[in-house]
Motif scaffolding. Structure first.
Motif, PDB file in Angstrom:
ATOM      1  N   THR A 263     -38.679 -29.198 -33.338  1.00 35.42           N
ATOM      2  CA  THR A 263     -38.087 -27.901 -32.985  1.00 35.42           C
ATOM      3  C   THR A 263     -39.000 -27.169 -32.004  1.00 35.42           C
ATOM      4  O   THR A 263     -40.172 -26.947 -32.276  1.00 35.42           O
TER       5      THR A 263
ATOM      6  N   PRO B 176     -32.391 -12.371 -31.372  1.00 34.27           N
ATOM      7  CA  PRO B 176     -31.627 -12.905 -32.499  1.00 34.27           C
ATOM      8  C   PRO B 176     -32.493 -13.814 -33.358  1.00 34.27           C
ATOM      9  O   PRO B 176     -33.573 -14.228 -32.943  1.00 34.27           O
ATOM     10  N   SER B 177     -31.982 -14.136 -34.527  1.00 28.02           N
ATOM     11  CA  SER B 177     -32.722 -14.971 -35.461  1.00 28.02           C
ATOM     12  C   SER B 177     -32.981 -16.362 -34.857  1.00 28.02           C
ATOM     13  O   SER B 177     -32.139 -16.893 -34.140  1.00 28.02           O
ATOM     14  N   GLY B 178     -34.156 -16.898 -35.117  1.00 25.69           N
ATOM     15  CA  GLY B 178     -34.471 -18.271 -34.699  1.00 25.69           C
ATOM     16  C   GLY B 178     -34.962 -18.422 -33.279  1.00 25.69           C
ATOM     17  O   GLY B 178     -35.021 -19.529 -32.743  1.00 25.69           O
ATOM     18  N   CYS B 179     -35.351 -17.304 -32.628  1.00 26.95           N
ATOM     19  CA  CYS B 179     -35.752 -17.429 -31.226  1.00 26.95           C
ATOM     20  C   CYS B 179     -37.279 -17.349 -31.055  1.00 26.95           C
ATOM     21  O   CYS B 179     -37.760 -17.134 -29.952  1.00 26.95           O
ATOM     22  N   GLY B 180     -38.018 -17.530 -32.142  1.00 25.89           N
ATOM     23  CA  GLY B 180     -39.465 -17.703 -31.996  1.00 25.89           C
ATOM     24  C   GLY B 180     -40.303 -16.454 -32.158  1.00 25.89           C
ATOM     25  O   GLY B 180     -41.514 -16.487 -31.897  1.00 25.89           O
ATOM     26  N   LYS B 181     -39.735 -15.372 -32.626  1.00 26.64           N
ATOM     27  CA  LYS B 181     -40.508 -14.124 -32.756  1.00 26.64           C
ATOM     28  C   LYS B 181     -41.604 -14.264 -33.808  1.00 26.64           C
ATOM     29  O   LYS B 181     -42.762 -13.933 -33.558  1.00 26.64           O
ATOM     30  N   THR B 182     -41.216 -14.742 -34.998  1.00 23.41           N
ATOM     31  CA  THR B 182     -42.194 -14.857 -36.077  1.00 23.41           C
ATOM     32  C   THR B 182     -43.244 -15.907 -35.745  1.00 23.41           C
ATOM     33  O   THR B 182     -44.440 -15.696 -35.979  1.00 23.41           O
ATOM     34  N   THR B 183     -42.795 -17.009 -35.176  1.00 22.24           N
ATOM     35  CA  THR B 183     -43.752 -18.049 -34.781  1.00 22.24           C
ATOM     36  C   THR B 183     -44.778 -17.464 -33.812  1.00 22.24           C
ATOM     37  O   THR B 183     -45.986 -17.669 -33.973  1.00 22.24           O
TER      38      THR B 183
ATOM     39  N   ASP C  38     -41.201 -31.436 -36.547  1.00 23.71           N
ATOM     40  CA  ASP C  38     -39.868 -32.066 -36.548  1.00 23.71           C
ATOM     41  C   ASP C  38     -39.199 -32.010 -35.180  1.00 23.71           C
ATOM     42  O   ASP C  38     -38.041 -32.378 -35.019  1.00 23.71           O
TER      43      ASP C  38
ATOM     44  N   TYR D 190     -42.628 -27.549 -33.426  1.00 25.80           N
ATOM     45  CA  TYR D 190     -42.952 -27.946 -34.805  1.00 25.80           C
ATOM     46  C   TYR D 190     -42.887 -29.469 -34.923  1.00 25.80           C
ATOM     47  O   TYR D 190     -42.255 -30.138 -34.087  1.00 25.80           O
TER      48      TYR D 190
ATOM     49  N   ALA E 226     -39.986 -23.956 -30.827  1.00 23.20           N
ATOM     50  CA  ALA E 226     -39.845 -22.576 -31.314  1.00 23.20           C
ATOM     51  C   ALA E 226     -40.248 -21.566 -30.247  1.00 23.20           C
ATOM     52  O   ALA E 226     -39.658 -20.481 -30.164  1.00 23.20           O
TER      53      ALA E 226
HETATM   54  P1  ADP Z   1     -37.426 -15.803 -35.465  1.00 22.62           P
HETATM   55  O1  ADP Z   1     -38.630 -15.133 -36.007  1.00 22.62           O
HETATM   56  O2  ADP Z   1     -37.082 -15.331 -34.075  1.00 22.62           O
HETATM   57  O3  ADP Z   1     -36.254 -15.757 -36.377  1.00 22.62           O
HETATM   58  P2  ADP Z   1     -38.883 -18.260 -35.923  1.00 22.62           P
HETATM   59  O4  ADP Z   1     -40.139 -18.159 -35.162  1.00 22.62           O
HETATM   60  O5  ADP Z   1     -38.925 -18.023 -37.392  1.00 22.62           O
HETATM   61  O6  ADP Z   1     -37.775 -17.351 -35.239  1.00 22.62           O
HETATM   62  O7  ADP Z   1     -38.262 -19.708 -35.724  1.00 22.62           O
HETATM   63  C1  ADP Z   1     -38.061 -20.271 -34.422  1.00 22.62           C
HETATM   64  C2  ADP Z   1     -37.497 -21.671 -34.589  1.00 22.62           C
HETATM   65  O8  ADP Z   1     -38.473 -22.492 -35.199  1.00 22.62           O
HETATM   66  C3  ADP Z   1     -36.273 -21.729 -35.466  1.00 22.62           C
HETATM   67  O9  ADP Z   1     -35.399 -22.719 -34.960  1.00 22.62           O
HETATM   68  C4  ADP Z   1     -36.827 -22.157 -36.807  1.00 22.62           C
HETATM   69  O10 ADP Z   1     -35.869 -22.860 -37.561  1.00 22.62           O
HETATM   70  C5  ADP Z   1     -37.963 -23.057 -36.401  1.00 22.62           C
HETATM   71  N1  ADP Z   1     -39.070 -23.080 -37.374  1.00 22.62           N
HETATM   72  C6  ADP Z   1     -39.761 -22.032 -37.877  1.00 22.62           C
HETATM   73  N2  ADP Z   1     -40.724 -22.442 -38.706  1.00 22.62           N
HETATM   74  C7  ADP Z   1     -40.636 -23.790 -38.755  1.00 22.62           C
HETATM   75  C8  ADP Z   1     -41.355 -24.816 -39.433  1.00 22.62           C
HETATM   76  N3  ADP Z   1     -42.383 -24.517 -40.244  1.00 22.62           N
HETATM   77  N4  ADP Z   1     -40.972 -26.092 -39.236  1.00 22.62           N
HETATM   78  C9  ADP Z   1     -39.945 -26.403 -38.422  1.00 22.62           C
HETATM   79  N5  ADP Z   1     -39.235 -25.499 -37.731  1.00 22.62           N
HETATM   80  C10 ADP Z   1     -39.567 -24.211 -37.901  1.00 22.62           C
END
Ligand code: ADP
Length: 379
Positions: A17, A38-45, A15, A13, A19
């Motif tokens: 990060t 776990p949360s924050g490991c890039g699944k949704t991304t 910033d 991202y 992902a």
């Molecule tokens: P998960 O679905 O596994 O919880 P995400 O894909 O939502 O994980 O997020 C993966 C990482 O990317 C996390 O550290 C999250 O904070 C970061 N992240 C997600 N969306 C954004 C964004 N739009 N800008 C900056 N960081 C992001």
């Protein structure tokens, strides 16, 4: 056909990060794939790169071999259903109009779109009477069903589901999971489903992709293999201490040897002679189990206590065409230590001591090892 393929995909991202890192993954057409971790490991991304809500910073995502970077995102999304945790319904529109949205965007007349919407409400198990309500007038579980109906209304080949059942209570959640399994058996969509819950992943996925810190894919495999052979310490830790027990649910109880059980009807309890530590199963006139009695309970009934008050609840039952997890659970939750096998009518077929389940597990493993050896040595 709608294969989805990630090749060398990464997402950092703006910033900084990281992902998702170097993701290589091929999702077969018609399969149910769960992204778990776990949360924050890039699944949704990762999931959102499939419908271009997120653009990768490296690598390509292909659907049916075609790099989607070259496909207009709006057109792309019309062919990809999307379900999110809160349902994502438009609050000021009736259920039927929420569901008819995509067919209308695709050019269907209002009448045709509404007819399609009613059909798909049936399909997800919602009463047509709910069609005229607004989302706020539905329970959480019903809203999620409407969300699924809306995603399916235009019959897209691909369905993305982002933690769709996380906000509902466990009972409704289990119902929704059953419903998804039933729907997928009918529809054969290519489904990608995100969850942080390993039990949900195991219950739903044909294959599960376990993501770890920094968006690194740890294992992509059938759920029974993830349980039996975690690829990394991270996966072993994530699937948890109960993984051996969970893995039993992928093994059939069909071959377990049932032992005879001593049964008695309630009016025969006073005539029983039970040695110390022995138990008898109380059954009704149709042979259906009611609970267990031991010597102490028999004495109590002889002394005038009611049979109903003296019988110990029976532990869970299992059916021999079920799995070894149910069989073991039936045995260890039974006061006698013996699981009770029943047939479809609920009639007692026989008993199963816990040790026999373990013997059966060992036997199945020996067969699998022999098969692996045969494969390996090519004979
Ligand atoms: P998960 O679905 O596994 O919880 P995400 O894909 O939502 O994980 O997020 C993966 C990482 O990317 C996390 O550290 C999250 O904070 C970061 N992240 C997600 N969306 C954004 C964004 N739009 N800008 C900056 N960081 C992001």
């Amino acid at each position: 056909m709608s294969d989805i393929e990630f090749r060398g995909v990464a997402k950092t991202y703006p910033d900084g990060t990281r992902a998702v890192s170097e993701l290589d993954l091929r999702i077969e057409s018609g399969s149910f794939t769960v992204f778990v971790g776990p949360s924050g490991c890039g699944k949704t991304t990762s999931m959102r790169m499939i419908n271009r809500m997120v653009e990768p910073t490296a690598g390509t995502v292909r659907i049916d071999g075609r790099d989607i970077a070259g496909v207009d995102p709006v057109r792309l999304r019309l062919g990809i259903g999307y379900v999110i945790q809160s349902g994502g319904l438009l609050p000021h529109r009736k259920v039927i109009d929420n569901v008819a949205t995509v067919p209308m965007l695709l050019g269907a007349s209002r009448t045709a779109a509404r007819a399609a919407a009613l059909d798909v409400l049936d399909r997800v198990g919602l009463d047509r009477g709910l069609a005229q309500r607004y989302p706020a007038q539905l329970s959480g579980g019903q809203q999620q069903r409407v969300g699924v109906a809306r995603a399916l209304a235009a019959d897209p080949p691909v369905l993305l589901m982002d933690e769709p059942f996380s906000a509902v209570d466990p009972v409704v959640r289990a119902e929704l999971q059953d419903e998804m399994r039933r729907l997928q058996a009918e529809l054969h969509k290519t489904i990608v489903f995100v969850t942080h819950d390993i039990d949900e992943a195991i219950a739903l996925g044909d294959r599960i992709a376990v993501f770890g810190r920094g968006g690194v894919l740890q294992q992509y495999d059938a759920p029974e293999r993830v349980l039996a052979r975690p690829a990394t310490d991270f996966v072993a830790g994530f699937v948890g201490r109960d993984r051996g027990y969970r893995a039993l649910s992928f093994r059939t109880a069909e071959a377990v040897a049932l032992t005879p059980i001593r049964t008695v009807e309630a009016d025969g309890i006073t005539g029983l002679r039970l040695a110390q530590g022995d138990w008898a199963l109380v059954v009704d006139a149709d042979g259906r189990p009611g609970g267990w009695v031991d010597g102490t309970a028999v004495e109590a009934v002889r002394a005038g206590a009611s049979p109903a008050a003296s019988v110990s609840a029976g532990g869970s039952l299992f059916t021999p065409d079920g799995d070894l997890r149910q069989a073991l659970d039936a045995a260890i939750s039974s006061p006698s230590g013996i699981g009770v096998a029943v047939d479809a009518a609920g009639t007692v077929r026989g008993g199963l001591p816990a040790g026999e389940v373990l013997a059966q597990l060992a036997a199945q493993r020996r067969i699998e090892d022999a098969e692996r050896n045969r494969e390996f040595f090519g004979q």
